[in-house]
Write an enzyme that holds these catalytic residues in place. Structure first.
Site, short mmCIF file in Angstrom:
data_model
loop_
_atom_site.label_atom_id
_atom_site.label_comp_id
_atom_site.label_asym_id
_atom_site.label_seq_id
_atom_site.Cartn_x
_atom_site.Cartn_y
_atom_site.Cartn_z
N ARG A 93 -39.74 18.56 -23.34
CA ARG A 93 -40.82 19.54 -23.13
C ARG A 93 -42.02 19.13 -23.96
O ARG A 93 -41.86 18.72 -25.12
CB ARG A 93 -40.38 20.93 -23.63
CG ARG A 93 -39.23 21.56 -22.89
CD ARG A 93 -38.63 22.66 -23.74
NE ARG A 93 -38.07 22.12 -24.99
CZ ARG A 93 -37.67 22.86 -26.01
NH1 ARG A 93 -37.76 24.17 -25.98
NH2 ARG A 93 -37.16 22.29 -27.09
N ASN A 135 -35.80 21.49 -13.22
CA ASN A 135 -37.17 22.04 -13.25
C ASN A 135 -37.34 23.14 -12.20
O ASN A 135 -38.05 24.12 -12.43
CB ASN A 135 -38.21 20.93 -13.07
CG ASN A 135 -38.53 20.25 -14.39
OD1 ASN A 135 -37.97 20.60 -15.42
ND2 ASN A 135 -39.42 19.28 -14.37
N LEU A 139 -37.83 33.64 -19.26
CA LEU A 139 -37.89 34.93 -18.57
C LEU A 139 -39.09 35.71 -19.12
O LEU A 139 -39.10 36.92 -19.11
CB LEU A 139 -36.58 35.69 -18.81
CG LEU A 139 -36.14 36.66 -17.71
CD1 LEU A 139 -35.93 35.94 -16.39
CD2 LEU A 139 -34.87 37.38 -18.12
N GLY A 159 -47.57 26.22 -15.32
CA GLY A 159 -48.49 25.17 -14.92
C GLY A 159 -48.01 23.87 -15.53
O GLY A 159 -46.84 23.72 -15.82
N CYS A 195 -45.58 19.07 -14.70
CA CYS A 195 -44.19 18.88 -14.24
C CYS A 195 -43.73 19.96 -13.26
O CYS A 195 -43.52 19.67 -12.09
CB CYS A 195 -43.26 18.83 -15.44
SG CYS A 195 -43.70 17.50 -16.58
#
Ligand code: UGA
Length: 437
Positions: free
Chosen positions: A157, A212, A254, A261, A264
């Site tokens: 990430r 993803n 969540l 955005g 990825c």
């Protein structure tokens, strides 16, 4: 066992992978075709904002374990393992991924591969790409069959790239030979006890887009609930909190708000749909169209709420946008929801002033029509509406009383549910957030 390896493509993924592999003790030569980028990297200058990466880059350079080049011939001669870390952006005017950088890299590397080696793809690709590239390598490399291929998707990430690379949840290997497995297990051995999933090419390629897509679906799920909460006068933040106590659901990814955005999630769900269509499995992923649509509606909804707060029209209104990056701790503005909203408000007649702690240079290049400020306070001066669109810690900590003294009207829209409504209301602000009464 320490390896001599190359990393082809020195973008986000490539630089992180190269610096982390050097940190593990391997000898790494990283390549990019952008000579200026390579010169700067060689001088220890990081072209992106990523916590902890610059220190690692410098350490690798100082120890001599990390070097940079633009020469494919040098890379081919140096490496026993070659990692492919090229970008696969969305094609112009289509959903499918553009794999031309990857094809070009393999086309440039292969003719120099004169001895046994392992090529390892890390890019996110349409399923079937590894199979195709294995054929290209066999055809183009003088070493022919002695060039092996494996697929090893990356799950890092942005903002946590170093942490995710040095402490991964799992390592997925798509491969065809025992020797490829042996090499890759040795490459990653210094990471310690990490679960390995060893499988075929197609499964390894799919794991990445499946992961993803799942994350994108979770975010759009809670944002769909936000839409229903808005219609019913309910509170999506409380709803999400209540769901999160169920272990089977969990609270991560969540967080309702402006939606996802970046470079990825949006392009990966689209490329996945396009590839499934080609394979005749389109209906299996038709729900991702809704995931995408819910996500984009959040941006429209944010603009609508901001317009309400501005009194029904943006004409002549000053609007402050806090945040330009697609998420905090990153200077990446690719498909940034924050910038999208800022540009749309300006298009509708608002006078938008944007501030972001690190993404201003990138934002300025992408949206030169917007005004940019050098601090939150400066951006807020004279504002009729203040929007928080990227939840940087700096913004969460802002003093509503101090900011209240510089704006024209105390109206705040919290697009990320990051502010404390009670604190802002106490300081005299009208507080709104999507999905909350
Ligand atoms: C994502 C994945 O999380 C990584 O596992 C993957 O390796 C990476 O893509 C990739 O394909 O290379 P990243 O794009 O860095 O990582 O960003 P995320 O942390 O996933 O956030 C994506 C977007 O979702 C951000 O705009 C964020 O603001 C938004 N988000 C995230 C929410 O709106 N709600 C949430 O609860 C979580």
């Amino acid at each position: 066992m320490r390896y001599r390896m190359t990393v082809i493509g020195s973008g986000y993924l490539g630089i992180t992978h190269a610096a982390c592999m050097a940190e593990l003790g391997h000898e790494v030569l990283a390549l990019d075709i952008d000579a200026d980028r390579i010169r700067r990297l060689g001088a220890g200058q990081l072209p992106i904002h990523e916590a902890g990466l610059e220190a690692l880059l410098r350490r690798g350079l100082d120890s001599g374990k990390l070097r940079f080049t633009t020469s494919y011939q040098e890379a081919a001669e140096f490496g026993d393992v070659h990692f492919l870390c090229l970008g696969t952006p969305q094609q112009q005017g289509a959903y499918a991924a553009d794999v031309s950088q990857l094809d070009a890299a393999v086309g440039a590397l292969a003719p120099h591969l004169g001895r046994e080696c392992l090529v390892v793809g890390k890019s996110t690709v349409p399923v079937g790409t590894a199979e195709r590239l294995a054929g290209a390598l066999r055809r183009l490399a003088p070493a022919g069959d002695r060039v092996d291929l494996a697929w090893n998707p990356e799950f890092l990430r942005e903002g946590f790239a170093v942490k995710d690379t040095l402490g991964p949840d799992r390592i997925v290997l798509g491969l065809r030979t025992a020797s490829a497995e042996k090499v890759l297990r040795e490459v990653y051995a210094p990471l310690g006890d990490v679960p390995f999933v060893v499988t075929d090419f197609a499964t390894a390629e799919l794991v990445k887009v499946a992961a993803n897509s799942f994350l994108a679906t979770k975010i759009s799920y809670i944002n769909a609930m936000a839409e229903v909460c808005e219609a019913a006068g309910a509170d999506v933040v409380r709803l999400a909190e209540a769901l999160s106590y169920d272990d089977r659901i969990g609270g991560r990814f969540l967080r309702p708000g402006l939606g996802f955005g970046g470079g990825c999630l949006p392009k990966d769900i689209r490329a996945f749909m396009a590839r499934a269509d080609e394979l005749g499995a389109g209906p299996a992923l038709s729900f991702l169209r809704e995931v995408d649509a819910v996500n984009l509606r959040r941006r429209d909804r944010t603009v609508d709420l901001a317009r309400d707060l501005a009194g029904g029209s943006f004409a002549g209104r000053r609007v402050t946008v806090l945040g330009a990056a697609f998420k905090p701790d990153s200077d990446d503005i690719r498909d940034s929801p924050a910038l999208h909203v800022a540009a749309e408000i300006q298009r509708q007649g608002g006078r938008v002033s944007v501030y972001d702690p690190v993404a201003l240079d990138n934002a300025r290049k992408a949206c030169p029509e917007l005004s940019y400020a050098t601090s939150a306070t400066e951006a807020a001066r004279g504002a009729h509406v203040l929007l928080l669109l990227t939840e940087w810690r700096e913004f969460v900590r802002l003093d509503p009383a101090e900011l209240g003294a510089v704006v024209a009207v105390r109206h705040v829209l919290d697009g990320r549910h990051a502010l404390d409504p009670a604190r802002w209301r106490q300081a005299g602000w009208r507080y709104r957030a999507p999905g909350r009464p």
